[in-house]
Design an enzyme around this catalytic site. Structure first.
Site, PDB file in Angstrom:
ATOM      1  N   ASP A  37       0.854  -1.195   0.000  1.00  0.00           N
ATOM      2  CA  ASP A  37       0.000   0.000   0.000  1.00  0.00           C
ATOM      3  C   ASP A  37       0.886   1.239   0.000  1.00  0.00           C
ATOM      4  O   ASP A  37       1.970   1.226   0.584  1.00  0.00           O
ATOM      5  CB  ASP A  37      -0.907   0.003   1.260  1.00  0.00           C
ATOM      6  CG  ASP A  37      -2.175   0.804   1.040  1.00  0.00           C
ATOM      7  OD1 ASP A  37      -2.063   2.021   0.820  1.00  0.00           O
ATOM      8  OD2 ASP A  37      -3.266   0.212   1.088  1.00  0.00           O
ATOM      9  N   ALA A  40      -2.230   6.163  -0.064  1.00  0.00           N
ATOM     10  CA  ALA A  40      -2.880   7.285  -0.760  1.00  0.00           C
ATOM     11  C   ALA A  40      -4.232   7.582  -0.120  1.00  0.00           C
ATOM     12  O   ALA A  40      -4.580   8.734   0.124  1.00  0.00           O
ATOM     13  CB  ALA A  40      -3.049   6.951  -2.240  1.00  0.00           C
ATOM     14  N   SER A 126     -15.921  -3.654 -10.308  1.00  0.00           N
ATOM     15  CA  SER A 126     -16.904  -2.707  -9.766  1.00  0.00           C
ATOM     16  C   SER A 126     -18.248  -2.780 -10.479  1.00  0.00           C
ATOM     17  O   SER A 126     -18.304  -2.986 -11.700  1.00  0.00           O
ATOM     18  CB  SER A 126     -16.348  -1.290  -9.900  1.00  0.00           C
ATOM     19  OG  SER A 126     -17.357  -0.339  -9.655  1.00  0.00           O
ATOM     20  N   TYR A 150     -13.685   6.525 -13.840  1.00  0.00           N
ATOM     21  CA  TYR A 150     -13.491   5.403 -12.899  1.00  0.00           C
ATOM     22  C   TYR A 150     -14.067   4.116 -13.477  1.00  0.00           C
ATOM     23  O   TYR A 150     -13.422   3.059 -13.462  1.00  0.00           O
ATOM     24  CB  TYR A 150     -14.158   5.727 -11.559  1.00  0.00           C
ATOM     25  CG  TYR A 150     -14.182   4.565 -10.589  1.00  0.00           C
ATOM     26  CD1 TYR A 150     -13.038   4.157  -9.921  1.00  0.00           C
ATOM     27  CD2 TYR A 150     -15.370   3.865 -10.339  1.00  0.00           C
ATOM     28  CE1 TYR A 150     -13.062   3.082  -9.038  1.00  0.00           C
ATOM     29  CE2 TYR A 150     -15.408   2.795  -9.455  1.00  0.00           C
ATOM     30  CZ  TYR A 150     -14.249   2.409  -8.806  1.00  0.00           C
ATOM     31  OH  TYR A 150     -14.279   1.339  -7.938  1.00  0.00           O
ATOM     32  N   ASN A 211     -27.762  13.520  -2.310  1.00  0.00           N
ATOM     33  CA  ASN A 211     -27.766  14.070  -3.668  1.00  0.00           C
ATOM     34  C   ASN A 211     -29.047  13.602  -4.341  1.00  0.00           C
ATOM     35  O   ASN A 211     -29.198  12.419  -4.621  1.00  0.00           O
ATOM     36  CB  ASN A 211     -26.575  13.561  -4.473  1.00  0.00           C
ATOM     37  CG  ASN A 211     -25.249  13.923  -3.819  1.00  0.00           C
ATOM     38  OD1 ASN A 211     -25.036  15.070  -3.442  1.00  0.00           O
ATOM     39  ND2 ASN A 211     -24.388  12.941  -3.658  1.00  0.00           N
ATOM     40  N   ARG A 285     -25.879  13.970  -8.616  1.00  0.00           N
ATOM     41  CA  ARG A 285     -24.446  14.047  -8.872  1.00  0.00           C
ATOM     42  C   ARG A 285     -24.107  13.443 -10.232  1.00  0.00           C
ATOM     43  O   ARG A 285     -24.674  12.397 -10.596  1.00  0.00           O
ATOM     44  CB  ARG A 285     -23.748  13.237  -7.770  1.00  0.00           C
ATOM     45  CG  ARG A 285     -22.410  13.736  -7.385  1.00  0.00           C
ATOM     46  CD  ARG A 285     -21.911  12.966  -6.196  1.00  0.00           C
ATOM     47  NE  ARG A 285     -21.937  11.520  -6.397  1.00  0.00           N
ATOM     48  CZ  ARG A 285     -21.346  10.654  -5.588  1.00  0.00           C
ATOM     49  NH1 ARG A 285     -20.711  11.073  -4.528  1.00  0.00           N
ATOM     50  NH2 ARG A 285     -21.406   9.350  -5.815  1.00  0.00           N
ATOM     51  N   ASP A 288     -23.836   9.430 -11.510  1.00  0.00           N
ATOM     52  CA  ASP A 288     -24.618   8.509 -10.665  1.00  0.00           C
ATOM     53  C   ASP A 288     -25.740   7.869 -11.478  1.00  0.00           C
ATOM     54  O   ASP A 288     -26.452   8.570 -12.198  1.00  0.00           O
ATOM     55  CB  ASP A 288     -25.269   9.276  -9.505  1.00  0.00           C
ATOM     56  CG  ASP A 288     -24.372   9.347  -8.285  1.00  0.00           C
ATOM     57  OD1 ASP A 288     -23.328   8.679  -8.286  1.00  0.00           O
ATOM     58  OD2 ASP A 288     -24.730  10.078  -7.338  1.00  0.00           O
TER      59      ASP A 288
HETATM   60  P1  NAD Z   1      -9.827   2.372  -0.032  1.00  0.00           P
HETATM   61  O1  NAD Z   1      -9.525   3.708  -0.651  1.00  0.00           O
HETATM   62  O2  NAD Z   1     -10.155   2.324   1.403  1.00  0.00           O
HETATM   63  O3  NAD Z   1      -8.652   1.351  -0.338  1.00  0.00           O
HETATM   64  C1  NAD Z   1      -7.805   1.428  -1.450  1.00  0.00           C
HETATM   65  C2  NAD Z   1      -6.386   1.199  -0.963  1.00  0.00           C
HETATM   66  O4  NAD Z   1      -5.505   1.232  -2.103  1.00  0.00           O
HETATM   67  C3  NAD Z   1      -5.911   2.294   0.002  1.00  0.00           C
HETATM   68  O5  NAD Z   1      -5.319   1.724   1.138  1.00  0.00           O
HETATM   69  C4  NAD Z   1      -4.893   3.069  -0.815  1.00  0.00           C
HETATM   70  O6  NAD Z   1      -3.893   3.706  -0.018  1.00  0.00           O
HETATM   71  C5  NAD Z   1      -4.368   1.990  -1.740  1.00  0.00           C
HETATM   72  N1  NAD Z   1      -3.756   2.551  -2.930  1.00  0.00           N
HETATM   73  C6  NAD Z   1      -4.254   3.522  -3.723  1.00  0.00           C
HETATM   74  N2  NAD Z   1      -3.388   3.813  -4.712  1.00  0.00           N
HETATM   75  C7  NAD Z   1      -2.336   2.989  -4.532  1.00  0.00           C
HETATM   76  C8  NAD Z   1      -1.112   2.827  -5.229  1.00  0.00           C
HETATM   77  N3  NAD Z   1      -0.813   3.579  -6.295  1.00  0.00           N
HETATM   78  N4  NAD Z   1      -0.243   1.883  -4.784  1.00  0.00           N
HETATM   79  C9  NAD Z   1      -0.529   1.130  -3.685  1.00  0.00           C
HETATM   80  N5  NAD Z   1      -1.661   1.261  -2.989  1.00  0.00           N
HETATM   81  C10 NAD Z   1      -2.556   2.182  -3.417  1.00  0.00           C
HETATM   82  O7  NAD Z   1     -11.025   1.780  -0.917  1.00  0.00           O
HETATM   83  P2  NAD Z   1     -11.897   0.456  -0.724  1.00  0.00           P
HETATM   84  O8  NAD Z   1     -13.305   0.890  -0.598  1.00  0.00           O
HETATM   85  O9  NAD Z   1     -11.309  -0.429   0.292  1.00  0.00           O
HETATM   86  O10 NAD Z   1     -11.751  -0.194  -2.171  1.00  0.00           O
HETATM   87  C11 NAD Z   1     -10.915  -1.319  -2.434  1.00  0.00           C
HETATM   88  C12 NAD Z   1     -11.105  -1.737  -3.878  1.00  0.00           C
HETATM   89  O11 NAD Z   1     -12.475  -2.063  -4.119  1.00  0.00           O
HETATM   90  C13 NAD Z   1     -10.764  -0.669  -4.911  1.00  0.00           C
HETATM   91  O12 NAD Z   1     -10.174  -1.312  -6.016  1.00  0.00           O
HETATM   92  C14 NAD Z   1     -12.102  -0.097  -5.298  1.00  0.00           C
HETATM   93  O13 NAD Z   1     -12.092   0.473  -6.586  1.00  0.00           O
HETATM   94  C15 NAD Z   1     -12.960  -1.349  -5.238  1.00  0.00           C
HETATM   95  N6  NAD Z   1     -14.394  -1.100  -5.056  1.00  0.00           N
HETATM   96  C16 NAD Z   1     -14.842  -0.628  -3.851  1.00  0.00           C
HETATM   97  C17 NAD Z   1     -16.195  -0.430  -3.682  1.00  0.00           C
HETATM   98  C18 NAD Z   1     -16.753   0.052  -2.371  1.00  0.00           C
HETATM   99  O14 NAD Z   1     -17.986   0.138  -2.262  1.00  0.00           O
HETATM  100  N7  NAD Z   1     -15.946   0.342  -1.358  1.00  0.00           N
HETATM  101  C19 NAD Z   1     -17.095  -0.661  -4.743  1.00  0.00           C
HETATM  102  C20 NAD Z   1     -16.585  -1.118  -5.960  1.00  0.00           C
HETATM  103  C21 NAD Z   1     -15.236  -1.361  -6.091  1.00  0.00           C
END
Ligand code: NAD
Length: 327
Positions: A37, A40, A126, A150, A211, A285, A288
């Protein structure tokens, strides 16, 4: 789960919401876990419970850097790739960085995983891939056109994963997450997800802002259901179940107005004054979609996925967690 062997699992984005929950779960199952990680959007405090565990290793690095990916995946049996920049609005404000992380970073992780000969690469896809398709419930094979940068990145992930399977034989499974929520999801920042944001606002006696009119609906999915489907995807022995994508959801939809109602119901048990807090409605938004609801039949049939937490059960757990950690 029948598989009782011990494995080395690389979890990218392991300091984030979903990734840190996966790290904790697999450490407690006795596996060796490596977290890659760059913080970010993730936080060190998400790893507090396991940071000193002998089977846990934290690598601070960036998936945009192939050397970091290769270092992290060394010796790994499985990869659970979660690292990405989430949020539709973030991608609208900064499509270049979202693309660098979500597409180039994803490709780096595929190359590193192929070269390390991992057993399987399971990745966070996603529900945004359904784009402008209005069909409900969403079935995996019927997608529309993406509605945001995205969504494009997440669809490109699926295309690359498919090609890496066909070209290099890397086993992959994509999990199209639908609005995941639960402990450790970040309530702060411009791109926070609605559930943690609303819970914390209500806890602090602030009005949540919806929203639109609140009739938009989502298939909100509790984190423990997401952990279950990741475990099933990683270990399934059914060869018909791999090299494809699945909806990762509960399979029910809830409007934003109902969501606020349920949250207030749980929170009012802890603080009666929360019942009186009014909701504010703002404009819709960009990017959406009005409604989202998953068919989970494919995951039920091929992975034996049985989500345990309904939205209401999950919300009760989430509210308890935010109350005890952030009040
Ligand atoms: P989050 O932002 O909490 O976690 C993402 C993690 O990736 C963070 O810890 C961040 O620091 C790390 N990261 C970002 N850029 C990076 C890089 N360049 N190198 C290394 N690490 C990096 O988000 P989340 O909700 O836990 O999402 C996790 C995954 O699930 C993502 O791929 C997101 O697109 C996908 N997702 C989430 C949801 C949701 O509802 N939370 C829905 C659809 C998809």
């Amino acid at each position: 789960m029948a598989n009782s062997s011990i494995y080395k699992i690389l979890i990218t984005g392991g300091a984030g919401f979903i990734g840190s929950n996966l790290c904790e779960y697999f450490i407690h199952k006795g596996h060796q876990v490596v977290c890659l990680d760059n913080f970010a959007t993730g936080h060190r405090h998400n790893l507090n419970a396991i940071i000193n565990h002998p089977n846990f290793q934290l690598i601070e690095g960036d998936i945009r850097n192939l050397a970091d990916c290769k270092h992290a995946v060394e010796g790994a049996d499985y990869v659970l790739h979660q690292a990405a920049l989430g949020s539709v609005p973030r991608s609208i404000n900064d499509p270049i960085t979202t693309n660098d992380v979500n597409v180039s970073g994803f490709l780096n992780m595929l190359v590193a995983s192929r070269d390390a000969k991992v057993k399987r690469f399971v990745y966070a896809a996603s529900s945004s891939t359904y784009g402008d398709s209005e069909a409900l419930p969403k079935e995996e094979e019927k997608i529309g056109k993406p509605l945001s940068p995205y969504a494009i990145t997440k669809y490109v992930n699926e295309l690359y994963a498919d090609i890496f399977n066909k070209t290099y034989g890397l086993e992959t499974i994509g999990l199209r997450y639908f609005n995941v929520f639960g402990r450790k999801q970040d309530p702060n920042g411009a791109y926070a997800a609605v559930i943690p944001k609303f819970v914390v606002q209500l806890m602090h006696h602030e009005s949540p802002i919806i929203n639109g009119d609140g009739n938009y609906s989502r298939d909100f999915t509790y984190i423990d259901n997401i952990i279950q489907i990741n475990e099933l995807a990683m270990f399934t022995q059914n060869q018909d179940a791999v090299n494809t994508v699945y909806n990762a959801a509960f399979g029910d939809r809830t409007t934003l107005n109902d969501l606020i109602f349920y949250l207030k119901e749980s929170l009012t048990e802890l603080d009666a004054a929360i019942a009186q807090i009014p909701t504010i409605h703002g404009p819709n938004r960009a990017g959406d979609i009005p409604h989202s609801l998953a068919s989970i039949v494919k995951a039920q049939n091929l992975l034996d996925y049985q989500p345990k937490y309904s939205i209401q059960d999950g919300l009760k757990e989430a509210v308890k967690w935010y109350w005890s950690h952030l009040k």
